[in-house]
Design an enzyme around this catalytic site. Structure first.
Site, PDB file in Angstrom:
ATOM      1  N   ALA A 151       2.129   6.085  -3.474  1.00  0.00           N
ATOM      2  CA  ALA A 151       1.944   4.867  -4.267  1.00  0.00           C
ATOM      3  C   ALA A 151       3.239   4.063  -4.330  1.00  0.00           C
ATOM      4  O   ALA A 151       3.238   2.831  -4.165  1.00  0.00           O
ATOM      5  CB  ALA A 151       1.465   5.222  -5.670  1.00  0.00           C
ATOM      6  N   TYR A 152       4.339   4.756  -4.560  1.00  0.00           N
ATOM      7  CA  TYR A 152       5.638   4.078  -4.616  1.00  0.00           C
ATOM      8  C   TYR A 152       5.979   3.452  -3.265  1.00  0.00           C
ATOM      9  O   TYR A 152       6.418   2.292  -3.181  1.00  0.00           O
ATOM     10  CB  TYR A 152       6.707   5.095  -5.027  1.00  0.00           C
ATOM     11  N   GLY A 153       5.784   4.204  -2.194  1.00  0.00           N
ATOM     12  CA  GLY A 153       6.060   3.689  -0.865  1.00  0.00           C
ATOM     13  C   GLY A 153       5.211   2.481  -0.533  1.00  0.00           C
ATOM     14  O   GLY A 153       5.694   1.517   0.079  1.00  0.00           O
TER      15      GLY A 153
END
Length: 249
Positions: A151-153
């Site tokens: 999700a962060y990526g």
């Protein structure tokens, strides 16, 4: 040394960590700096440590707050030459554990806020003959093991795409747009190290320089150098400020 006298910068999330390091380095090079964030006490404490800086309380997820930030900067300093999109809520965790709300907040505070604020400052930069925009991204988007960072990526990779598009569309106006991907010993990084000691130890082994960067000395000063006219042919790129770890090829 790069002289930014007469330049005006906005740094979101400038009250601590990498944002503060960048803001203090820009001010040290002569720029007048407006820092923004959600915590007024933290912002005022930061401003007390940065000569000539001002602050504005705002949440980058609120478009009216971004309007107010731009207006406050113009009222205080009369121009905008440098923008640092640093503020970000981070949706960390394995995909099954990241809530819809956390994922949406990551996009709203990351690529959507970046998109909105870039569009708001670009006309003012163009009227000045150009400027430089820095969008903070992460090597999380190109990790060899994406487990726990999907999700962060995804959020940060979306910001990289916007950087390329803005560089393409606004280059004729003299506006350069760069992504920077830092590793620095910020408060957030320290909290992650303490919560994930084994993973952190393994992570540090993959950094060729064997250390985390300093928010001011290694990240902030690099941003200052990238504002220099000597870097005027550099735009649309991702600059890893990470001790040689990431491979963005």
């Amino acid at each position: 040394m790069t002289d930014l006298s007469g330049k005006v910068a906005i740094v979101t999330g400038g009250g601590q960590g990498v944002g503060f390091g960048i803001a203090s380095a820009l001010a040290g090079a002569g720029a007048r700096v407006m820092i923004s964030g959600r915590d007024e006490d933290r912002l005022r404490a930061a401003v007390a440590r940065i000569e000539g800086a001002s602050c504005h309380v705002s949440d980058v997820r609120d478009p009216t707050g971004l309007d107010a930030l731009v207006a406050a900067t113009l009222d205080a300093f009369g121009a905008i030459d440098i923008l640092v999109n640093n503020a970000q809520q981070v949706p960390l965790g394995r995909l099954a554990d990241v809530s819809d709300e956390a994922f949406v907040a990551g996009f709203e505070s990351g690529p959507l806020a970046t998109f909105r604020l870039m569009k708001r400052v670009a006309p003012h930069m163009g009227a000045r003959g150009g400027g430089v925009i820095f969008n903070l991204v992460s090597s999380a988007g190109v990790r060899w093991d994406m487990g726990g960072f999907g999700a962060y990526g995804a959020v940060k990779q979306a910001t990289r795409v916007l950087t390329r598009a803005a560089a393409s569309e606004w280059g004729a106006d003299g506006i350069r747009v760069l992504s920077i991907a830092p590793h620095a010993l910020s408060e957030a990084m320290q909290a992650w190290i303490e919560a994930n000691p084994s993973e952190a130890t393994a992570f540090f082994r993959t950094i060729p320089l064997k250390r985390l960067g300093d928010p001011h000395d290694d990240i902030g000063r690099a941003v200052v150098l990238l504002c220099d006219p000597a870097a005027s042919y550099l735009t649309g790129a991702t600059i890893p400020l990470d001790g040689g770890q990431a491979n963005f090829d």
